[in-house]
Scaffold this active site. Structure first.
Site, PDB file in Angstrom:
ATOM      1  N   PHE A   1       0.724  -1.214   0.136  1.00 62.96           N
ATOM      2  CA  PHE A   1       0.080   0.191  -0.033  1.00 62.96           C
ATOM      3  C   PHE A   1       1.147   2.078  -0.074  1.00 62.96           C
ATOM      4  O   PHE A   1       0.371   2.027  -0.773  1.00 62.96           O
ATOM      5  CB  PHE A   1      -1.268   0.493   1.229  1.00 62.96           C
ATOM      6  CG  PHE A   1      -2.275   1.199   0.736  1.00 62.96           C
ATOM      7  CD1 PHE A   1      -2.900   0.461   0.168  1.00 62.96           C
ATOM      8  CD2 PHE A   1      -2.639   2.258   1.327  1.00 62.96           C
ATOM      9  CE1 PHE A   1      -4.470   1.478  -0.072  1.00 62.96           C
ATOM     10  CE2 PHE A   1      -3.789   3.058   1.015  1.00 62.96           C
ATOM     11  CZ  PHE A   1      -4.375   2.981   0.558  1.00 62.96           C
TER      12      PHE A   1
ATOM     13  N   LYS B   1     -11.691  -3.853  12.283  1.00 68.96           N
ATOM     14  CA  LYS B   1     -12.456  -4.923  10.936  1.00 68.96           C
ATOM     15  C   LYS B   1     -11.366  -5.617  10.753  1.00 68.96           C
ATOM     16  O   LYS B   1     -11.291  -6.832  10.126  1.00 68.96           O
ATOM     17  CB  LYS B   1     -12.501  -3.797   9.802  1.00 68.96           C
ATOM     18  CG  LYS B   1     -11.194  -2.808   9.257  1.00 68.96           C
ATOM     19  CD  LYS B   1     -10.760  -3.654   8.270  1.00 68.96           C
ATOM     20  CE  LYS B   1      -9.875  -2.790   7.582  1.00 68.96           C
ATOM     21  NZ  LYS B   1      -8.493  -3.670   6.861  1.00 68.96           N
TER      22      LYS B   1
END
Length: 451
Positions: free
Chosen positions: A129, A310
């Site tokens: 990323f 999450k």
């Protein structure tokens, strides 16, 4: 004579007998504006129903008792309604486009002036990323100098020589205005923004080593999602602490975004959160492009907690998939996990609306249901019976949910929140509970009211 049910409309009553042959006498109330007498034997379309009129055909097929047989199937009425609906949709879409054009024209000059002052950004880290965000910044703002601060000397030389991150994206060429370095002083010198993409558990030690080169006013944009295990700190707390500067400007970037799709320039939407609204807008303008939508938020806690937990929920979703427990179980588990994240986040001061947005529901859906998720992959392999140490040793990237899971129990106790699903994941990771036993225990919990 036995009578069947009596369908009716807003104009009157139509009678049917048990005999298949319809009764020819139909009673209708006279519409307003029409006379009595002869007019009473004419329906709203002007058709006669007098004693000498032939029997009128009855509507075919099933009819609602609240519909009017003489108008509901009129082709002209249907076409008129369809044209009206299409026109309303077209007008709504045109209004949206006019608003969009008007907003852009008002803000384009201001945005161009503010962005023209930027000359350099630095990205900390060389993972997937980090590379994707560096490539996006460099291609979105060709005038920018994008510096990547790496620890791997071989990867650094490779990026500068070939413009490829051969470790993560061997087939995606990087823009020419990206330069990699292993020198913190060179990377951070005169930087306007710093994008932090170092894994959470290594962030404190890394930041402490580069802190002498960090400008106290340099805004940090955190891409890292998770909680520091020992301190339970979020990145908004960890970065200022490690840099010994409580006033270090901070922005959290989060949302549903896989690096590989980002590199392939597929449409993506994310959110930037900061207590400084002006800073959030500046980062929004820096990142926004035709293929990347950026929303702003002031709820830093909500964005960070949703982004951290999450990952733990994604491990649970992977376990369900690995155990082949089915779609019903998957949906129930993710719904329960979402509730647990909401319970904790709101206790910590987050807004419930944040948790239904991009950084909450959006990121949860992507991470829990798509195979590209590293955390889901860990859970899937755990559910299939593999050992955690074997799974982690075979992975080239960090699955933040594994370490964050340990912080969940401590947070749940600190804020007095029951989090059965996420706690079960932590116990499985600690090898204190098997996936099968965890499912049995979760299913045997008391049947309570949904909250």
């Amino acid at each position: 004579m036995a009578m069947a049910a009596m369908p009716f409309s807003d104009r009157g009553v139509v009678l049917f007998s048990a005999n298949p042959k319809p009764i020819t006498k139909t009673l209708f109330l006279a519409p307003r504006g029409r006379g009595r007498g002869r007019g009473r034997d004419r329906d709203r379309h002007g058709h006669g129903h007098g004693e000498h009129s032939p029997p009128q055909p009855q509507p075919q097929g099933p009819q609602s008792v609240f519909s009017c047989p003489c108008s509901s199937h009129d082709p002209e009425d249907i076409k008129l309604k369809e044209r009206s609906t299409r026109r309303a949709v077209r007008i709504a879409w045109e209004k949206l486009l006019r608003w969009s054009r008007s907003w852009r024209s008002r803000n384009l000059t201001t945005q161009s002036q503010s962005q023209s002052d930027l000359s350099k950004v630095v990205v900390l880290g060389g993972g997937s990323f980090a590379t994707a965000i560096a490539a996006h910044l460099a291609s979105n703002k060709p005038h920018l100098h994008v510096s990547m601060l790496l620890r791997d000397h071989h990867l650094c030389r490779s990026i500068n020589a070939t413009h490829f991150n051969t470790k993560y994206f061997p087939r995606h060429q990087l823009p020419p205005n990206i330069v990699a370095t292993t020198s913190p002083s060179h990377a951070l010198a005169a930087a306007d923004f710093c994008f932090h993409a170092v894994p959470v558990q290594f962030s404190s030690s890394f930041l402490e080593t580069i802190s002498p080169y960090v400008d106290p006013k340099l805004p940090f944009v955190s891409l890292s999602k998770g909680l520091e295990l020992n301190s339970l700190r979020m990145m908004s707390q960890l970065i200022p602490k490690a840099l010994a500067n409580p006033r270090q400007p901070f922005v959290a970037l989060s949302g549903p975004s896989f690096a590989v799709e980002f590199m392939e320039k597929l449409p993506t939407a994310m959110v930037v959160a900061s207590k400084d609204k002006k800073l959030a807008r500046a980062v929004q303008q820096l990142l926004a492009s035709p293929r990347l939508r950026i929303s702003t938020s002031s709820d830093v806690t909500g964005v960070e907690i949703a982004g951290a937990l999450k990952n733990v929920l994604a491990i649970a979703a992977g376990i369900v998939e690995g155990m082949e427990l089915g779609n019903n179980c998957m949906a129930a588990l993710v719904a329960q996990g979402c509730s647990e994240i909401r319970w904790l986040a709101t206790k910590m001061g987050a807004k419930a609306t944040t948790l239904s947005g991009l950084s909450g529901s959006g990121d949860i859906m992507l991470t829990c249901f798509v195979n590209l998720s590293r955390n889901r992959t860990v859970g899937l392999r755990l559910g299939a019976g593999e050992k955690l140490e074997n799974i982690l040793s075979s992975m080239s990237q960090v699955a933040e949910g594994v370490s964050t899971a340990g912080a969940v129990i401590a947070l749940a106790q600190k804020y007095h929140v029951k989090m059965p699903v996420l706690t079960a994941v932590a116990r499985i990771i600690d090898n204190e509970l098997t996936p099968k036993k965890a499912v049995l225990e979760l299913m045997s919990l008391p049947q309570v009211e949904e909250v």
